[in-house]
Design an enzyme around this catalytic site. Sequence first.
Site, PDB file in Angstrom:
ATOM      1  N   GLU A 181     -23.213  31.233   7.366  1.00 32.96           N
ATOM      2  CA  GLU A 181     -21.903  31.539   7.937  1.00 32.96           C
ATOM      3  C   GLU A 181     -21.987  31.650   9.457  1.00 32.96           C
ATOM      4  O   GLU A 181     -22.914  32.251  10.001  1.00 32.96           O
ATOM      5  CB  GLU A 181     -21.377  32.854   7.362  1.00 32.96           C
ATOM      6  CG  GLU A 181     -20.018  33.267   7.907  1.00 32.96           C
ATOM      7  CD  GLU A 181     -19.523  34.523   7.240  1.00 32.96           C
ATOM      8  OE1 GLU A 181     -19.323  34.497   6.012  1.00 32.96           O
ATOM      9  OE2 GLU A 181     -19.356  35.547   7.949  1.00 32.96           O
ATOM     10  N   HIS A 238     -12.816  29.839   6.580  1.00 31.46           N
ATOM     11  CA  HIS A 238     -12.258  31.044   5.985  1.00 31.46           C
ATOM     12  C   HIS A 238     -10.746  31.040   6.224  1.00 31.46           C
ATOM     13  O   HIS A 238     -10.277  30.636   7.295  1.00 31.46           O
ATOM     14  CB  HIS A 238     -12.833  32.298   6.637  1.00 31.46           C
ATOM     15  CG  HIS A 238     -14.266  32.544   6.312  1.00 31.46           C
ATOM     16  ND1 HIS A 238     -14.822  33.808   6.309  1.00 31.46           N
ATOM     17  CD2 HIS A 238     -15.285  31.712   5.985  1.00 31.46           C
ATOM     18  CE1 HIS A 238     -16.111  33.747   5.995  1.00 31.46           C
ATOM     19  NE2 HIS A 238     -16.405  32.470   5.793  1.00 31.46           N
ATOM     20  N   ASP A 248      -9.539  41.773   7.417  1.00 29.71           N
ATOM     21  CA  ASP A 248      -9.416  43.115   7.991  1.00 29.71           C
ATOM     22  C   ASP A 248      -8.252  43.152   8.963  1.00 29.71           C
ATOM     23  O   ASP A 248      -8.038  42.212   9.730  1.00 29.71           O
ATOM     24  CB  ASP A 248     -10.707  43.508   8.720  1.00 29.71           C
ATOM     25  CG  ASP A 248     -11.895  43.561   7.772  1.00 29.71           C
ATOM     26  OD1 ASP A 248     -11.709  44.032   6.637  1.00 29.71           O
ATOM     27  OD2 ASP A 248     -12.991  43.109   8.174  1.00 29.71           O
ATOM     28  N   PHE A 270     -21.832  47.564  12.230  1.00 23.19           N
ATOM     29  CA  PHE A 270     -21.241  46.677  11.220  1.00 23.19           C
ATOM     30  C   PHE A 270     -21.182  47.377   9.863  1.00 23.19           C
ATOM     31  O   PHE A 270     -20.183  47.287   9.151  1.00 23.19           O
ATOM     32  CB  PHE A 270     -22.070  45.398  11.075  1.00 23.19           C
ATOM     33  CG  PHE A 270     -22.003  44.458  12.246  1.00 23.19           C
ATOM     34  CD1 PHE A 270     -20.956  44.499  13.151  1.00 23.19           C
ATOM     35  CD2 PHE A 270     -23.006  43.515  12.437  1.00 23.19           C
ATOM     36  CE1 PHE A 270     -20.898  43.631  14.220  1.00 23.19           C
ATOM     37  CE2 PHE A 270     -22.958  42.641  13.507  1.00 23.19           C
ATOM     38  CZ  PHE A 270     -21.908  42.699  14.410  1.00 23.19           C
ATOM     39  N   THR A 319     -15.831  31.731  10.023  1.00 22.57           N
ATOM     40  CA  THR A 319     -14.894  32.840   9.872  1.00 22.57           C
ATOM     41  C   THR A 319     -13.572  32.547  10.579  1.00 22.57           C
ATOM     42  O   THR A 319     -13.451  31.617  11.378  1.00 22.57           O
ATOM     43  CB  THR A 319     -15.493  34.150  10.397  1.00 22.57           C
ATOM     44  OG1 THR A 319     -15.741  34.020  11.796  1.00 22.57           O
ATOM     45  CG2 THR A 319     -16.785  34.477   9.675  1.00 22.57           C
TER      46      THR A 319
END
Length: 280
Positions: free
Chosen positions: A12, A72, A104, A211, A43
Amino acid sequence: MSDACSPNISFEFFPPRTDAGRDRLPEVYTQLAELDPRFFSVTFGAGGTTRDFTFEAVKNISRDTGVCTAPHLSCVASDKADLRRLLLQYREHGIKRIVALRGDMPSGMLGIGEFRYAKHLVDFIREETGGHFDLTVAAYPECHPQASSFERDIDHFADKVRAGADMAITQYFFNPDAYHHFVDRVRARGVDIPIIPGIMPITNYSKLARFSEMCGAEIPRWVRRQLEAYGDDSDSIQAFGHEVVTRLCQQLLDQGAPGLHFYTLNQADTCTRIVRELSL
């Protein structure tokens, strides 16, 4: 992987926001492409500029490497018209896989958008595109940090799968028992899609701690205390982190995990070393 019996690996990236980051990313994904991954993913943020960067990164990576590259898509601040356009663009560019997430909520944003949960996003993609895309969703072995209970989190995951998900990638974790417990629980619900462990290399303790606090990933006490003991000794942190994560990966594979998905943070060397040491 070229051998159908081999574990699948994937990587990713995030879309770089700076010129230096954009200049460096091709070196990173070119190096990781040599490991024969099943796919890359990129992402997706809630802002328009970030979305543009995602689209460009997906096109460039797919073109330069020939590796299936999955954008994504998230529910946050997304409306049906925008997503319909994006889905059409990805189809036109030959993209075959999408990672569908709730996402998020950015600071200061008041509304999540037209989709409350990832299930609704999966429903929409299936309604718009049928079976064109392989759809990957998220799984949370240690429970989503905003879930009211582990049972409700399992319910939401099963809903996403029933809506049409083909595969899941987990939030990263460092306790393999959490992964196996989660898999056992969802298998008991009749969920049979592949569930790929998400792997976070350990290279910087302060970033990892930040994180992990945000996403609800537990750092085992013995790992945390050892990393704290190294202080600013980055070489020792990286050496210990490599040992911990490589052992975790080997345990997961030995116990039947179907593959590994690496959160690269746009760095190639650490992931490359782990994969080569595992002889994947």
